[in-house]
Design a protein around this motif. Structure first.
Motif, short mmCIF file in Angstrom:
data_model
loop_
_atom_site.label_atom_id
_atom_site.label_comp_id
_atom_site.label_asym_id
_atom_site.label_seq_id
_atom_site.Cartn_x
_atom_site.Cartn_y
_atom_site.Cartn_z
N VAL A 91 11.58 -8.56 10.49
CA VAL A 91 12.22 -9.88 10.42
C VAL A 91 11.80 -10.59 9.14
O VAL A 91 12.63 -11.16 8.42
CB VAL A 91 11.89 -10.73 11.66
CG1 VAL A 91 12.37 -12.17 11.49
CG2 VAL A 91 12.49 -10.11 12.91
N ALA A 92 10.50 -10.55 8.83
CA ALA A 92 9.99 -11.21 7.62
C ALA A 92 10.59 -10.58 6.36
O ALA A 92 10.96 -11.30 5.42
CB ALA A 92 8.47 -11.13 7.59
N ARG A 93 10.70 -9.27 6.32
CA ARG A 93 11.26 -8.59 5.15
C ARG A 93 12.72 -8.96 4.95
O ARG A 93 13.15 -9.30 3.85
CB ARG A 93 11.13 -7.07 5.30
CG ARG A 93 11.66 -6.30 4.08
CD ARG A 93 11.73 -4.81 4.34
NE ARG A 93 12.56 -4.44 5.47
CZ ARG A 93 13.90 -4.40 5.45
NH1 ARG A 93 14.55 -4.71 4.36
NH2 ARG A 93 14.58 -4.05 6.52
N ILE A 94 13.51 -8.93 6.02
CA ILE A 94 14.93 -9.25 5.91
C ILE A 94 15.13 -10.71 5.54
O ILE A 94 15.94 -11.04 4.67
CB ILE A 94 15.67 -8.91 7.22
CG1 ILE A 94 15.72 -7.39 7.42
CG2 ILE A 94 17.07 -9.50 7.24
CD1 ILE A 94 16.23 -6.96 8.77
N SER A 95 14.35 -11.60 6.14
CA SER A 95 14.54 -13.02 5.84
C SER A 95 14.11 -13.36 4.42
O SER A 95 14.73 -14.20 3.77
CB SER A 95 13.79 -13.89 6.85
OG SER A 95 12.40 -13.68 6.74
N GLY A 96 13.07 -12.72 3.92
CA GLY A 96 12.59 -13.03 2.57
C GLY A 96 13.33 -12.31 1.47
O GLY A 96 13.18 -12.63 0.29
N LYS A 97 14.17 -11.33 1.84
CA LYS A 97 14.84 -10.48 0.86
C LYS A 97 15.67 -11.27 -0.16
O LYS A 97 15.64 -10.98 -1.34
CB LYS A 97 15.73 -9.49 1.59
CG LYS A 97 16.29 -8.40 0.72
CD LYS A 97 16.86 -7.28 1.55
CE LYS A 97 18.33 -7.51 1.78
NZ LYS A 97 18.97 -6.37 2.42
N ASN A 98 16.37 -12.28 0.28
CA ASN A 98 17.24 -13.04 -0.61
C ASN A 98 16.89 -14.52 -0.64
O ASN A 98 17.76 -15.37 -0.78
CB ASN A 98 18.71 -12.86 -0.20
CG ASN A 98 19.19 -11.45 -0.40
OD1 ASN A 98 19.02 -10.88 -1.47
ND2 ASN A 98 19.75 -10.86 0.63
N GLY A 99 15.62 -14.82 -0.51
CA GLY A 99 15.19 -16.22 -0.60
C GLY A 99 15.18 -16.98 0.70
O GLY A 99 14.98 -18.20 0.69
N GLY A 100 15.35 -16.31 1.82
CA GLY A 100 15.23 -16.98 3.10
C GLY A 100 13.77 -17.07 3.49
O GLY A 100 12.88 -16.85 2.67
N TYR A 101 13.49 -17.42 4.72
CA TYR A 101 12.10 -17.48 5.17
C TYR A 101 12.03 -17.27 6.67
O TYR A 101 13.03 -17.34 7.37
CB TYR A 101 11.45 -18.81 4.79
CG TYR A 101 11.83 -19.94 5.72
CD1 TYR A 101 12.99 -20.67 5.53
CD2 TYR A 101 11.02 -20.26 6.82
CE1 TYR A 101 13.34 -21.70 6.39
CE2 TYR A 101 11.37 -21.28 7.68
CZ TYR A 101 12.53 -22.00 7.47
OH TYR A 101 12.87 -22.99 8.32
N CYS A 102 10.81 -17.02 7.14
CA CYS A 102 10.58 -16.99 8.57
C CYS A 102 9.17 -17.53 8.83
O CYS A 102 8.29 -17.45 7.98
CB CYS A 102 10.75 -15.59 9.15
SG CYS A 102 9.51 -14.42 8.62
N ARG A 103 9.01 -18.09 10.01
CA ARG A 103 7.71 -18.62 10.43
C ARG A 103 7.60 -18.37 11.92
O ARG A 103 8.53 -18.64 12.68
CB ARG A 103 7.66 -20.11 10.12
CG ARG A 103 6.33 -20.75 10.50
CD ARG A 103 6.29 -22.20 10.08
NE ARG A 103 7.36 -22.92 10.75
CZ ARG A 103 7.56 -24.21 10.64
NH1 ARG A 103 6.80 -24.93 9.87
NH2 ARG A 103 8.54 -24.80 11.29
N PHE A 104 6.47 -17.82 12.32
CA PHE A 104 6.22 -17.52 13.72
C PHE A 104 5.07 -18.40 14.20
O PHE A 104 4.03 -18.46 13.55
CB PHE A 104 5.86 -16.04 13.91
CG PHE A 104 6.89 -15.11 13.33
CD1 PHE A 104 8.17 -15.05 13.85
CD2 PHE A 104 6.59 -14.30 12.25
CE1 PHE A 104 9.12 -14.19 13.32
CE2 PHE A 104 7.52 -13.45 11.70
CZ PHE A 104 8.80 -13.39 12.24
N LEU A 105 5.28 -19.05 15.31
CA LEU A 105 4.27 -19.96 15.86
C LEU A 105 4.03 -19.63 17.33
O LEU A 105 4.93 -19.17 18.03
CB LEU A 105 4.74 -21.42 15.76
CG LEU A 105 5.17 -21.90 14.38
CD1 LEU A 105 5.90 -23.23 14.49
CD2 LEU A 105 3.96 -22.02 13.48
N TYR A 106 2.81 -19.90 17.77
CA TYR A 106 2.50 -19.72 19.18
C TYR A 106 1.59 -20.85 19.61
O TYR A 106 0.58 -21.14 18.95
CB TYR A 106 1.80 -18.38 19.43
CG TYR A 106 1.46 -18.17 20.88
CD1 TYR A 106 2.44 -17.88 21.80
CD2 TYR A 106 0.15 -18.30 21.33
CE1 TYR A 106 2.14 -17.71 23.13
CE2 TYR A 106 -0.15 -18.13 22.67
CZ TYR A 106 0.84 -17.83 23.57
OH TYR A 106 0.55 -17.67 24.89
N GLY A 107 1.96 -21.51 20.68
CA GLY A 107 1.13 -22.59 21.22
C GLY A 107 1.61 -22.99 22.59
O GLY A 107 2.82 -22.96 22.87
#
Length: 119
Positions: A91-107
């Motif tokens: 998911v991180a690779r695909i999202s960052g491939k063209n300038g996107g982003y991802c963030r995973f949080l747990y709480g």
């Protein structure tokens, strides 16, 4: 009396069948409505390939239903084998491939994934 029991049994079966058909109809109608909304809200051309969107959704859904979460030093680990989770890395690779982003949080027992895909 046996005839009345037979008629009552047949009526109950028909009633159950009608209830099942009604439930199936409602499910189908909801799916059609959801598809109509998706077609209305989605652009004609996605900024990324459909395959990448499917890979991202599949990995996020797989993680959502797994029920196990292992985090080490702020990095989520695989629940299937030792080391980093391959799905979230994908998911991180695909999202960052063209300038996107991802963030995973747990709480508080909730896993949240914020993902932006850009083309």
């Amino acid at each position: 009396m046996a005839r009345e029991l037979d008629v009552n049994t047949r009526l109950k079966q028909e009633n159950q069948f009608l209830h099942m058909q009604t439930a199936q109809y409602e499910t189908l109608r909801a799916a059609i409505d959801e598809t109509r909304r998706a077609r209305h809200d989605l652009p004609a051309q996605l900024p990324v390939s459909e395959m990448e969107v499917c890979v991202v959704l599949q990995n996020l859904l797989e993680n959502a239903y797994n029920g196990q979460l292992v985090e080490r030093d702020g990095v989520f680990q695989s629940s299937k084998r030792p080391g980093l989770g391959v799905g979230l890395q994908s998911v991180a690779r695909i999202s960052g491939k063209n300038g996107g982003y991802c963030r995973f949080l747990y709480g508080s027992g909730v896993f949240t994934a914020n993902v932006m895909l850009r083309g």
